[in-house]
Design an enzyme around this catalytic site. Structure first.
Site, PDB file in Angstrom:
ATOM      1  CE  LYS A 173      -5.598  -1.021  -0.759  1.00  0.00           C
ATOM      2  NZ  LYS A 173      -5.105  -0.653  -2.096  1.00  0.00           N
ATOM      3  CB  THR A 204       4.292   4.504   0.459  1.00  0.00           C
ATOM      4  OG1 THR A 204       3.777   5.849   0.568  1.00  0.00           O
ATOM      5  CG2 THR A 204       5.043   4.150   1.731  1.00  0.00           C
ATOM      6  N   GLY A 206       2.630   3.988  -5.262  1.00  0.00           N
ATOM      7  CA  GLY A 206       2.224   2.804  -6.000  1.00  0.00           C
ATOM      8  C   GLY A 206       1.975   1.564  -5.173  1.00  0.00           C
ATOM      9  CB  THR A 207       1.810   0.843  -1.520  1.00  0.00           C
ATOM     10  OG1 THR A 207       0.952   1.944  -1.217  1.00  0.00           O
ATOM     11  CG2 THR A 207       3.236   1.206  -1.143  1.00  0.00           C
ATOM     12  N   GLY A 208      -0.692   0.638  -3.493  1.00  0.00           N
ATOM     13  CA  GLY A 208      -2.007   0.055  -3.754  1.00  0.00           C
ATOM     14  C   GLY A 208      -2.045  -0.692  -5.074  1.00  0.00           C
ATOM     15  CB  CYS A 209      -0.691   0.139  -8.426  1.00  0.00           C
ATOM     16  SG  CYS A 209      -1.435   1.769  -8.656  1.00  0.00           S
TER      17      CYS A 209
END
Length: 268
Positions: A173, A204, A206-209
């Site tokens: 990412k 933003t 928690g976007t990766g989770c």
């Protein structure tokens, strides 16, 4: 409906970790289950503490799920120490589930170390080879590979290096670079690029989770890895566009925006 398991830490304010994963599973048409690896003390302003769950309890949680329920995908998030990594790897090697998606959570957006430094090698040796898909962001990919990333070309090089560590696919990412948000998917043969306009918002958390859990749901529902990533990108983009400005710091994405929109509901 397919069953998807998250193995990760808990987030007090509900924007990341186990809470974000379960919301995302539901929003993407799967039934969510959880194994909690740690309890964090956090809100939109930062992470202030962390209590690891014992390896025995982590093992017990995993066994309880797999001995009773069919698991179509597994998402692994925050695993902070060597003992936790080893017991998770041992149980997954025993049960051999398909569609393991690993989001190598290492550092929070506020700079809190969520992975003990000495556990990095265990993550690389024990968990990464089990991954059908690894989903690092740029700082995480730099830690894993030992290579600095300053361009798309660097991202491609690092994705190929991480692939050599044993995972089947790498989704790197690129949100930490300037300009449009560009992510890349490497399957061992070719690189696919996903490009979206950068959304101007601070919210933003928690976007990766969230995107890794959306991918896990899509894989459980039978999509190819490319389609699973593409659909997850569409989902997270909408969730960020309509993110929630709660608290005094970095707010969360809106996991159920489309559902609420259809129902005529708005966050107040």
């Amino acid at each position: 409906m397919k069953n998807v398991l998250t193995i990760a830490g808990s987030d007090t304010c509900g924007g990341a970790g186990i809470q974000a994963d379960l919301k995302t599973f539901s929003a993407n048409g799967t039934y969510g289950m959880s194994v909690i690896t740690a309890v964090t003390v956090q809100n939109t302003q930062g992470v202030f503490g962390c209590q690891d769950i014992s390896p025995e309890i982590i093992k017990g949680q995993i066994d309880a799920i797999f001995e009773d329920i069919k698991v179509s995908a597994v998402k692994i998030g925050m695993v902070s120490n060597i003992d936790a990594i080893n017991v998770i790897a041992d149980r997954l090697e025993f049960y051999k589930p398909k569609n393991i998606v690993i989001d190598p959570v290492m550092i929070s957006k506020h700079g809190f170390d969520l992975l003990n430094p000495e556990a990095k090698e265990s993550l690389i040796k024990r968990l990464i080879p089990l991954a059908y898909l690894l989903t690092p962001n740029i700082p995480e990919a730099e830690v894993i590979s030992g290579i600095k990333i300053k361009s798309i070309e660097d991202m491609e090089r690092v994705a190929k290096e991480i692939y050599k560590m044993g995972c089947k696919n790498v989704f790197l990412k690129g949100g930490h670079l300037e300009g449009d948000a560009i992510d890349i998917l490497f399957d061992g043969e070719s690189i696919k690029m996903f490009k979206t306009a950068r959304i101007e918002t601070k919210n933003t958390h928690g976007t990766g989770c969230t995107i890794s859990s959306a991918i896990a749901s899509n894989l459980a529902n039978g999509m190819s890895v490319y389609d699973a990533v593409k659909r997850a990108k569409e989902y997270i983009t909408v969730a960020i566009e309509h993110s929630l400005d709660i608290g005094k710091g970095i707010g969360p994405t809106n996991h159920f925006y489309e559902l609420f929109d259809k129902a005529g509901l708005r966050y107040e």
